[in-house]
Design a protein around this motif. Structure first.
Motif, PDB file in Angstrom:
ATOM      1  N   ARG A  13       0.849  -1.223   0.174  1.00  0.00           N
ATOM      2  CA  ARG A  13       0.041   0.049  -0.021  1.00  0.00           C
ATOM      3  C   ARG A  13       0.892   1.338   0.115  1.00  0.00           C
ATOM      4  NH1 ARG A  13      -5.461   0.767   3.649  1.00  0.00           N
ATOM      5  NH2 ARG A  13      -6.260   2.656   2.853  1.00  0.00           N
ATOM      6  N   ALA A  14       1.988   1.141   0.746  1.00  0.00           N
ATOM      7  CA  ALA A  14       2.786   2.282   0.825  1.00  0.00           C
ATOM      8  C   ALA A  14       3.464   2.574  -0.678  1.00  0.00           C
ATOM      9  CB  ALA A  14       4.145   2.099   1.776  1.00  0.00           C
ATOM     10  N   CYS A  15       3.782   1.603  -1.282  1.00  0.00           N
ATOM     11  CA  CYS A  15       4.496   1.878  -2.766  1.00  0.00           C
ATOM     12  C   CYS A  15       3.343   2.316  -3.733  1.00  0.00           C
ATOM     13  CB  CYS A  15       4.805   0.445  -3.418  1.00  0.00           C
ATOM     14  SG  CYS A  15       6.471  -0.224  -2.450  1.00  0.00           S
ATOM     15  N   LEU A  16       2.097   1.696  -3.590  1.00  0.00           N
ATOM     16  CA  LEU A  16       0.886   2.458  -4.402  1.00  0.00           C
ATOM     17  C   LEU A  16       0.508   3.824  -4.131  1.00  0.00           C
ATOM     18  CD1 LEU A  16      -1.403  -0.853  -4.319  1.00  0.00           C
ATOM     19  CD2 LEU A  16       0.334  -0.016  -6.254  1.00  0.00           C
ATOM     20  N   THR A  17       0.578   4.003  -3.127  1.00  0.00           N
ATOM     21  CA  THR A  17       0.327   5.517  -2.340  1.00  0.00           C
ATOM     22  C   THR A  17       1.534   6.261  -2.819  1.00  0.00           C
ATOM     23  OG1 THR A  17      -0.791   4.716  -0.273  1.00  0.00           O
ATOM     24  CG2 THR A  17       0.166   7.101  -0.522  1.00  0.00           C
ATOM     25  N   LEU A  19       3.230   5.925  -5.586  1.00  0.00           N
ATOM     26  CA  LEU A  19       2.857   5.939  -7.039  1.00  0.00           C
ATOM     27  C   LEU A  19       1.780   6.868  -7.250  1.00  0.00           C
ATOM     28  CD1 LEU A  19       3.613   4.816  -9.882  1.00  0.00           C
ATOM     29  CD2 LEU A  19       2.204   2.795  -9.377  1.00  0.00           C
ATOM     30  N   ALA A  20       0.531   6.980  -6.698  1.00  0.00           N
ATOM     31  CA  ALA A  20      -0.679   7.526  -6.986  1.00  0.00           C
ATOM     32  C   ALA A  20      -0.225   8.931  -6.772  1.00  0.00           C
ATOM     33  CB  ALA A  20      -1.648   7.277  -5.786  1.00  0.00           C
ATOM     34  N   ALA A  21       0.941   9.243  -5.847  1.00  0.00           N
ATOM     35  CA  ALA A  21       1.199  10.803  -5.804  1.00  0.00           C
ATOM     36  C   ALA A  21       2.330  11.193  -6.806  1.00  0.00           C
ATOM     37  CB  ALA A  21       1.675  11.036  -4.418  1.00  0.00           C
ATOM     38  N   LEU A  22       2.595  10.413  -7.708  1.00  0.00           N
ATOM     39  CA  LEU A  22       3.718  10.757  -8.828  1.00  0.00           C
ATOM     40  C   LEU A  22       3.176  11.928  -9.547  1.00  0.00           C
ATOM     41  CD1 LEU A  22       6.461   9.551 -10.112  1.00  0.00           C
ATOM     42  CD2 LEU A  22       4.663   8.354 -11.620  1.00  0.00           C
ATOM     43  N   ASP A  23       4.198  12.861  -9.702  1.00  0.00           N
ATOM     44  CA  ASP A  23       4.339  14.112 -10.609  1.00  0.00           C
ATOM     45  C   ASP A  23       4.242  13.560 -11.878  1.00  0.00           C
ATOM     46  OD1 ASP A  23       3.981  16.571 -11.595  1.00  0.00           O
ATOM     47  OD2 ASP A  23       5.570  17.278 -10.516  1.00  0.00           O
ATOM     48  N   LEU A  24       2.992  13.521 -12.520  1.00  0.00           N
ATOM     49  CA  LEU A  24       2.961  12.943 -14.100  1.00  0.00           C
ATOM     50  C   LEU A  24       3.772  14.228 -14.800  1.00  0.00           C
ATOM     51  CD1 LEU A  24      -0.425  11.248 -14.081  1.00  0.00           C
ATOM     52  CD2 LEU A  24       1.907  10.134 -13.870  1.00  0.00           C
ATOM     53  N   ALA A  25       3.699  15.293 -14.454  1.00  0.00           N
ATOM     54  CA  ALA A  25       4.164  16.422 -15.401  1.00  0.00           C
ATOM     55  C   ALA A  25       5.517  16.052 -15.607  1.00  0.00           C
ATOM     56  CB  ALA A  25       4.075  17.834 -14.624  1.00  0.00           C
ATOM     57  N   GLU A  26       6.478  15.298 -14.831  1.00  0.00           N
ATOM     58  CA  GLU A  26       7.661  14.841 -14.844  1.00  0.00           C
ATOM     59  C   GLU A  26       7.989  13.645 -15.638  1.00  0.00           C
ATOM     60  OE1 GLU A  26      10.136  16.951 -13.768  1.00  0.00           O
ATOM     61  OE2 GLU A  26       8.777  18.319 -12.993  1.00  0.00           O
ATOM     62  N   VAL A  27       6.914  13.133 -15.968  1.00  0.00           N
ATOM     63  CA  VAL A  27       7.013  11.591 -16.811  1.00  0.00           C
ATOM     64  C   VAL A  27       6.994  11.940 -18.173  1.00  0.00           C
ATOM     65  CG1 VAL A  27       5.940   9.343 -17.037  1.00  0.00           C
ATOM     66  CG2 VAL A  27       6.009  10.310 -14.811  1.00  0.00           C
ATOM     67  N   PRO A  28       8.023  11.573 -18.899  1.00  0.00           N
ATOM     68  CA  PRO A  28       7.606  11.624 -20.461  1.00  0.00           C
ATOM     69  C   PRO A  28       6.698  11.055 -21.061  1.00  0.00           C
ATOM     70  CG  PRO A  28      10.121  10.985 -19.814  1.00  0.00           C
ATOM     71  CD  PRO A  28       9.415  10.875 -18.753  1.00  0.00           C
ATOM     72  N   ALA A  29       5.997  11.616 -22.072  1.00  0.00           N
ATOM     73  CA  ALA A  29       4.697  11.158 -22.630  1.00  0.00           C
ATOM     74  C   ALA A  29       4.835   9.774 -23.282  1.00  0.00           C
ATOM     75  CB  ALA A  29       4.313  12.085 -23.678  1.00  0.00           C
ATOM     76  N   ALA A  30       6.103   9.384 -23.606  1.00  0.00           N
ATOM     77  CA  ALA A  30       6.544   8.010 -24.181  1.00  0.00           C
ATOM     78  C   ALA A  30       6.220   7.158 -23.241  1.00  0.00           C
ATOM     79  CB  ALA A  30       7.769   7.931 -24.979  1.00  0.00           C
ATOM     80  N   GLU A  31       6.405   7.426 -21.824  1.00  0.00           N
ATOM     81  CA  GLU A  31       6.721   6.335 -20.750  1.00  0.00           C
ATOM     82  C   GLU A  31       4.859   6.347 -20.166  1.00  0.00           C
ATOM     83  OE1 GLU A  31       9.315   7.258 -17.869  1.00  0.00           O
ATOM     84  OE2 GLU A  31      10.893   7.501 -19.173  1.00  0.00           O
ATOM     85  N   LEU A  32       3.938   6.944 -20.646  1.00  0.00           N
ATOM     86  CA  LEU A  32       2.846   6.814 -20.083  1.00  0.00           C
ATOM     87  C   LEU A  32       1.996   5.545 -20.292  1.00  0.00           C
ATOM     88  CD1 LEU A  32       1.395  10.488 -20.223  1.00  0.00           C
ATOM     89  CD2 LEU A  32       2.330   9.396 -18.347  1.00  0.00           C
ATOM     90  N   GLY A  33       2.139   5.269 -21.658  1.00  0.00           N
ATOM     91  CA  GLY A  33       1.833   3.947 -22.281  1.00  0.00           C
ATOM     92  C   GLY A  33       1.975   2.626 -21.316  1.00  0.00           C
ATOM     93  N   PRO A  34       3.383   2.718 -21.487  1.00  0.00           N
ATOM     94  CA  PRO A  34       4.135   1.382 -20.992  1.00  0.00           C
ATOM     95  C   PRO A  34       3.470   1.489 -19.077  1.00  0.00           C
ATOM     96  CG  PRO A  34       5.615   2.256 -22.265  1.00  0.00           C
ATOM     97  CD  PRO A  34       4.510   3.241 -22.358  1.00  0.00           C
TER      98      PRO A  34
END
Length: 425
Positions: A13-17, A19-34
């Motif tokens: 649950r700690a890991c998923l929490t 992950l849920a708080a991940l700043d998606l603005a910092e994630v490249p668009a190409a990585e969202l699908g995977p």
């Protein structure tokens, strides 16, 4: 060192929490699908763990500790699942015991829970030919890896039709319908032998009803239920027919519905005479002793009419043929309780339970009654649960377990509908 189940869940649950708080603005668009694919696979792993735990929870009847009748009813109350979803989760968890390939594919994230939900019914389709199940399971799991659940549904339907051994589904249904029958014959000792063949839809409905009513009931001391599965299903059928018999639409026989009268003297009822079982005419008729607990339940609320007598046979009190509580009292109880007072229970066959047993001086007024469904009514008497006034809510009740656990707040109309005006007195 092995981690406890609680520690494993906390870490996940700690890991998923995080992950849920991940700043998606910092994630490249190409990585969202995977990332979405990995999340989908992770969800399947969690669903697999959930199914394994639920199967153990169901088979070990752990829901009984919370006064629940079935695992599905426990899920509805504690996880807020709908009735259909709760039943589906339990069915899939049970089916996965016979579907190791599907269980493994779900745990590996190769298929989703929706895939497995559609595969699960084949266990029932092939119950007469279980040797064919592994081959069909492999075909369906292989197909599920590369296709949608809707596509899988069509393949499962084809498998069901193929189980008709050369017949189309329509031909098989027509042949079976022509064979439908239901017959009872009475033996010399009054028992009835039942034979017949039920249409699929009636058989499915009967199975659904009996499955929910035939769960084992441990003794008060925790001893396992000594009834066989067939005996439990017999008793479940009696409960189901009793529910129908309570309906006002049931045709009457000679002006009244069939009822039985139990004649018992007050010493027998209260257990004052330890030798009553050996001498009782009732015991000789039934070939066994009912015991004080069973008699107490009968006098609390039953289709059987109790006629209590003194040792000389003088009538002391005669119960009403349907319930001790009058129709007016039942209407008042339904207004106050809204149904069975056990949290999470939504069964519709309700019985008035004496908060203080009638045999111990309990009164037959509205304030001395509480509503139970038939199943919880039996469990309350058999397992030793008691109903007591709730000190925080005058006029309402709470349920006290037979052990040292704290009491549970009973569920009344005001809990089901917070905008209501109950209690009504």
């Amino acid at each position: 060192m092995c981690s406890s189940s609680r520690e494993l869940v906390d870490r996940a649950r700690a890991c998923l929490t995080e992950l849920a708080a991940l700043d998606l603005a910092e994630v490249p668009a190409a990585e969202l699908g995977p990332l979405l694919k990995e999340l989908h696979a992770t969800r399947s792993v969690l669903d697999a763990a959930d199914a394994r735990v639920l199967e153990a929870f169901d088979s070990r009847q752990a829901y009984r500790a919370d006064f629940a009748v079935t695992a599905a009813s426990w899920l509805r109350h504690h996880t807020r699942d709908s009735e259909a979803d709760a039943r589906a989760r339990v069915r899939v968890a049970r089916a996965l015991r016979s579907l190791p390939l599907a269980a493994s594919a779900l745990q590996d994230g190769e298929v989703s829970w929706q895939h497995v939900r559609r595969i699960a019914p084949v266990v029932g389709y092939l119950q007469d030919t279980p040797a064919e199940l592994p081959r069909l399971e492999k075909t369906l799991v292989d197909f599920a890896r590369d296709n949608t659940p809707d596509d899988l549904t069509r393949l499962v339907q084809a498998a069901a039709e193929a189980a008709g051994v050369g017949e189309s589904a329509a031909e098989r249904e027509q042949r079976r319908l022509a064979q439908r029958s239901f017959t009872t014959t009475t033996s010399l000792d009054g028992w009835r032998h039942v034979t017949g063949l039920l249409a699929p839809e009636l058989g499915d409905l009967l199975e659904q009803v009996l499955t929910g009513l035939a769960t084992p009931v441990p003794g008060i001391d925790g001893a396992p239920d000594d009834r066989t599965a067939a005996q439990r299903r017999h008793d479940a059928l009696a409960d189901a027919i009793g529910l129908v018999a309570d309906l006002d639409t049931v045709p009457e026989i000679n002006g009244s519905r069939p009822r039985l009268t139990l004649v018992a003297d007050i010493a027998m009822l209260r257990g004052d005479d330890p030798a009553w079982a050996a001498r009782s005419p009732l015991a000789s008729v039934l070939t066994r002793s009912l015991g004080p607990q069973a008699l107490e339940l009968l006098t609390c609320d039953a289709v059987i009419t109790p006629l209590l007598t003194s040792e000389l046979g003088v009538p002391l009190a005669e119960g009403r043929a349907k319930r001790f509580a009058t129709n007016a009292q039942l209407r008042a109880l339904k207004a106050r309780d809204g149904g069975c007072i056990v949290p999470g229970c939504d069964r519709v066959r309700l019985e008035a339970h004496h908060v203080i047993p009638w045999s111990k001086g309990g009164l037959s007024d509205v304030g001395s009654y509480a509503l139970f469904c038939k199943r919880h009514h039996h469990l309350a008497h058999e397992d030793g649960w008691t109903v007591e006034p709730d000190p925080d809510r005058p006029g309402l009740f709470r349920l006290r377990p037979p052990d040292d656990r704290p009491p549970i707040k009973a569920c009344h109309t005001i809990d089901r509908d917070p905008g209501s005006t109950t209690p009504i007195w």
